[in-house]
Design an enzyme around this catalytic site. Structure first.
Site, PDB file in Angstrom:
ATOM      1  N   THR A  78     -42.043 -33.403  -8.550  1.00 45.36           N
ATOM      2  CA  THR A  78     -40.666 -33.226  -8.082  1.00 45.36           C
ATOM      3  C   THR A  78     -40.247 -34.528  -7.419  1.00 45.36           C
ATOM      4  OG1 THR A  78     -40.882 -30.857  -7.774  1.00 45.36           O
ATOM      5  CG2 THR A  78     -39.170 -31.968  -6.494  1.00 45.36           C
ATOM      6  N   LYS A  98     -34.056 -28.295 -10.521  1.00 41.95           N
ATOM      7  CA  LYS A  98     -34.934 -27.915  -9.406  1.00 41.95           C
ATOM      8  C   LYS A  98     -34.251 -28.150  -8.066  1.00 41.95           C
ATOM      9  CE  LYS A  98     -39.260 -27.978  -7.099  1.00 41.95           C
ATOM     10  NZ  LYS A  98     -40.681 -28.236  -7.049  1.00 41.95           N
ATOM     11  N   LYS A 115     -38.440 -31.762   1.752  1.00 39.77           N
ATOM     12  CA  LYS A 115     -38.479 -32.796   0.702  1.00 39.77           C
ATOM     13  C   LYS A 115     -37.400 -32.528  -0.355  1.00 39.77           C
ATOM     14  CE  LYS A 115     -41.218 -34.399  -3.249  1.00 39.77           C
ATOM     15  NZ  LYS A 115     -42.372 -34.198  -4.125  1.00 39.77           N
TER      16      LYS A 115
END
Lengths: 294, 294
Positions: free
Chosen positions: A93, A168, A243
């Site tokens: 990611t 995402k 994050k």
């Protein structure tokens, strides 16, 4: 069955690689941490001396790394030495700009590539039930899908290069915001004489329904499987939510988009992490809102 | 079948009263607006000269009024003249303090009372499918339930006096927050190359799932029945969402609770309303976030 290079054998990468071994693939792995390599060896991965050695001769290279700079650096390192037709899958990611840079490195060498970040956490990685959100050409996606299947519950093609990362961070921005919204509602309910169960009963079957409430309820009781029932042991750590919210804010700022609640959610998770709870499940933010943690 | 007084025959009250008439009750109604009274008469309601006259001899009094001050004022006016045992049901959405004050007026006269705000809008009122969130004693709730049924899809007892209002504002605070979160995600997706449908496909089956996305999607396409597909005609007007978010903020401030995203959501709906869109569906806030409305 193929020879697959797996670079990045941490909490996620190791169980993912193990599922590829179980599916009958020959997996050549590399990680910077010796203890990760030891675990990988136990799982049947052939451990190599470095990323280039792992990638040598592979038909597929999968990376699972902490941040965009690591992915770009590994791609710059290994791509020149790959054989023609090697497929690159990055499941890290990372920021969209780095993801597109990685696609570019592959494209200049004429290799198919997809970005394919996952959701489902270490539990999903172990069980082989991760959701993969993939970005890249239809051809690259079609090539990648059979290799993702042994690790996946679901594989979604989201669009061109970077679209997997975009999906995402957009999904997780909704998640971070809705979790705080649900947590605020429970704390307000507590102070105005409404029980957790009564709020759950109303909202779970009404317009307040959301995954953060009905699957991952941030207070103990209504959803027995949620981390709130085990003292907010993750699950999905607040540091990882932070994050993802930061990646969303980077993307929003680069694109000139205002995401006021996304920005506020990032600030609140930074505060929660800064108070010493980076390792707690992200639903534990209800405790900060309540004034339970200092 | 009972004699029911219905005070407040506006967009919600009129169809609610009509459903009580259809169920066979004798309904005595009052409203300040002559056109509302005319509609009520057409629906079979016996129109009275004022609230006290409507309440006279009734076994049940239902109020459906704009704000707490109206409910308290009507209760002060009518409660002394009610016969023993009359049940008071307030279905207005009002502040918790006023709701408790109204319960107090009833209690001092020895009368059972519940606060029972609704969700479901004018469509649910007409169809008799409203959700009632009720607060009050178990005895008062048991008495009230059969009278709510002709107007209801669902009746939930949320707790003691004021708990119905508490459930409604907590639910709607989650709703307002999650709608803005979903809208931010769609606008971000647009600018970073992710299609509406791809975001919907990922988030609707993942941790971003919420009613605001899967039932009331704020962009046209993925959910054909959502107001986005009819140019944001409500539905649930932004002005009403703002009202509920302000009630949540009042309650939070009175109770000393921090609800940072609830506060921000109230500000954003105030901005959207101030830009001239108070009458638009609340999901239309996506247009403000995109920069489509000025």
């Amino acid at each position: 069955m193929a020879t697959i290079a797996f670079i990045g054998l941490g909490n996620m990468g190791n169980p993912m690689a193990a599922n590829l071994v179980k599916a009958g693939h020959s997996v050549q792995g590399f990680d910077l941490m010796p203890e990760n390599l030891a675990k990988a060896r136990d799982n049947g991965v052939t451990v190599m001396a470095n990323a280039s050695a792992a990638a040598k001769g592979a038909e597929v290279v999968i990376t699972m790394l902490p941040a965009g700079k690591h992915v770009v650096s590994v791609y710059e390192d290994i791509v020149p030495g790959l054989k023609d037709g090697t497929l690159l899958i990055d499941s890290s990611t990372i920021d969209i700009e780095s993801a597109r840079k990685a696609h570019g490195i592959a494209a200049r060498r004429g290799l198919p590539s997809i970005d394919a970040p996952v959701s489902g956490g270490t539990g999903g990685a172990a069980a082989g039930t991760l959701t993969f959100m993939a970005g890249g050409s239809a051809e690259a996606f079609a090539k990648a899908e059979p290799f993702l299947q042994p690790m996946a519950g679901r594989v979604v093609h989201c669009g061109e290069a970077g679209a997997g990362q975009a999906a995402k961070i957009c999904n997780n921005m909704i998640l971070g915001i809705s979790m705080i919204g649900v947590a605020e509602a429970f704390v307000l309910a507590e102070k105005i004489g409404l029980s957790h169960q009564a709020l759950f009963d109303v909202a779970s079957t009404s317009s307040g329904q959301c995954w953060s409430l009905t699957t991952y309820c941030p207070v103990p009781g209504p959803v027995p499987s949620s981390p709130a029932n085990r003292d907010y042991k993750p699950g999905f750590a607040a540091a990882l939510m932070l994050k993802d919210l930061k990646l969303a804010q980077e993307a929003a700022q680069a694109a000139g988009v205002a995401t006021p609640l996304g920005a506020q959610a990032a600030q609140l998770y930074a505060l929660f992490s800064g108070l010493g709870h980076a390792g707690a499940d992200f639903s534990g933010i209800v405790r900060m809102l309540r004034g339970d943690v200092g």
